[in-house]
Design a protein around this motif. Structure first.
Motif, PDB file in Angstrom:
ATOM      1  N   ARG A 187      99.583  25.709  79.366  1.00 48.10           N
ATOM      2  CA  ARG A 187      98.354  25.733  80.173  1.00 48.10           C
ATOM      3  C   ARG A 187      97.576  24.427  80.008  1.00 48.10           C
ATOM      4  NH1 ARG A 187     101.094  29.754  81.205  1.00 48.10           N
ATOM      5  NH2 ARG A 187     100.348  31.912  81.157  1.00 48.10           N
ATOM      6  N   LEU A 205      94.587  31.756  86.607  1.00 44.42           N
ATOM      7  CA  LEU A 205      95.830  32.526  86.736  1.00 44.42           C
ATOM      8  C   LEU A 205      95.515  34.024  86.693  1.00 44.42           C
ATOM      9  CD1 LEU A 205      98.366  30.522  84.504  1.00 44.42           C
ATOM     10  CD2 LEU A 205      98.423  30.785  87.000  1.00 44.42           C
ATOM     11  N   LEU A 221     106.468  33.388  86.020  1.00 43.01           N
ATOM     12  CA  LEU A 221     105.505  33.541  87.098  1.00 43.01           C
ATOM     13  C   LEU A 221     106.224  33.908  88.387  1.00 43.01           C
ATOM     14  CD1 LEU A 221     102.453  31.289  87.606  1.00 43.01           C
ATOM     15  CD2 LEU A 221     103.858  31.822  89.578  1.00 43.01           C
TER      16      LEU A 221
END
Lengths: 238, 238
Positions: A187, A205, A221
């Motif tokens: 991240r 997110l 994802l």
DNA sequence: CGTGGTTTTGATCATAATCAACGTCTGTGG
DNA sequence: CCACAGACGTTGATTATGATCAAAACCACG
């Protein structure tokens, strides 16, 4: 530094439609094989090259993913891109014969080493190669224009939506799923690239997940509603 | 479209130390003269090329200043750079044979038109030219890395300080004062380039003035304390 | 199975955006 | 040459967005 001297031909490489040989005639393709001097493996977290190192070669990524980053004097750094199979890195080194950024492998990776003087030599003879080298550099300039747009005039949600769509599209061009992907970067690295903090990436997110746009578990994802993500980027497209 | 067919030699141009001919031998220089097909005048607010137009040539700026900008679908636009004498624009058009940004003159300007196929042709023969074309493109990539750093990880004051120092340095390289300069662009254009709003530019300039770092009246700007501006950019340089 | 890097989430804060009003300069036509 | 319109710039008040600080959960890896 791990290097492999086994010669592997571009002409038989499964990336030939994405990588250096794009648009070359079979005859020209054979000549390009000669400029790939060797391969080099780079393990996760190791650098392919670093700021300040002598520039000698461009690198074509065969497998794996890299990030490139620049650093300011006071330690802050900025991720300038994430590169994957078929993409060429090292262009920054040409201008002053030394690299101005670091290239770090995000997973165990392998690159083809292409000495730049060989590229220049051959591209004087093979027009299609000359053209292609110019296109690769121009493409990078245009990509960076897009990043400037992102950083200069989009909000957090828009930046992240654009990032995810771009990633999915590039992976799809490489034969992966259009909607499912694994984030090879943290991240914090995404944040650095997008000019945001890691907490903002995480929160955004989560927000996308709450809204049913995506599904995330750790680095895995899935894009559930690509159209909605696209609408986030171009709100006024009525 | 105003064009001039009077041939003017690079070899006698006062920009030859900054522009296309850098690093060429006298013999090679003469050959470069041939690629400057013509000159073209562009008046303030007019465009040299626009997004979507067919790409044919690179342009060397002889006099004046340009901005380049990209536009998103929904009308927002982002200034990607300000270019001045001796700098080359149009590189974005190479990859897809069409321009992907607009180049707008900020004052009445003149450029040398260099058809790209001529450049490619000649750079197959003149090694120094080939090298130089590669360097110009690589330099643009590195410059954009710097802009990404600016936009991604610096605060408003830092961005503006970096911008002013960069502008002054480039003007100084062209024989102008190191400290005194005229902003050819509006506050809004500076803001777009730096990812800030025009009010923020105006306020930050006022703040710099209050602190005695600069002096501004309209577009006229004098840098009073370049060292302090530099310290703003690299705070941890203790 | 612990240890350290990574991620999530909450609470609060800082920075720059936005909205608004006014001042100033420029260039154009009478 | 002056008056005026419109673009450009400044400044103040308020708000929104994302940063920062903090704590806890989670996971991967040795």
């Amino acid at each position: 530094m791990k290097t492999v001297n086994i010669k592997v031909a571009c002409s038989s490489c499964n990336l030939r439609e994405l990588c250096m040989p794009v648009g070359l005639e079979p005859g020209e393709l054979q000549r390009i094989d000669d400029i790939v001097a060797k391969r080099r493996k780079v393990r996760r977290r190791e650098t392919l090259f670093r700021n300040g190192e002598r520039f000698t070669s461009l690198y074509a990524i065969r497998t794996g993913v890299f990030k490139t980053r620049v650093a300011s004097q006071d330690g802050r750094d900025q991720v300038t891109g994430f590169q994957m199979a078929g993409e060429i890195i090292g262009l920054d080194g040409i201008v002053n014969d030394q690299h101005t950024c670091d290239a770090v492998a995000l997973e165990d990776s392998e690159v083809c080493v292409m000495p730049f003087d060989r590229i220049e030599e051959l591209s004087r003879e093979v027009t299609a190669l000359q053209r292609h080298v110019h296109q690769i550099m121009s493409r990078e300039i245009v990509r960076e224009h897009g990043v400037m747009m992102l950083l200069g005039s989009m909000r957090a949600e828009e930046r992240l939506a654009a990032f995810l769509l771009n990633l999915a599209q590039r992976l799809h061009a490489r034969g992966f799923s259009r909607s499912e992907l694994v984030l090879r970067m943290t991240r914090e690295e995404i944040g650095s690239y997008l000019g945001l903090k890691l907490e903002t990436i995480s929160r955004t997110l989560s927000k996308f997940m709450d809204e049913g746009l995506i599904e995330v578990h750790q680095r895995n994802l899935r894009i559930l509603d690509p159209e909605a993500l696209r609408r986030l980027i171009t709100p006024a497209a009525c």
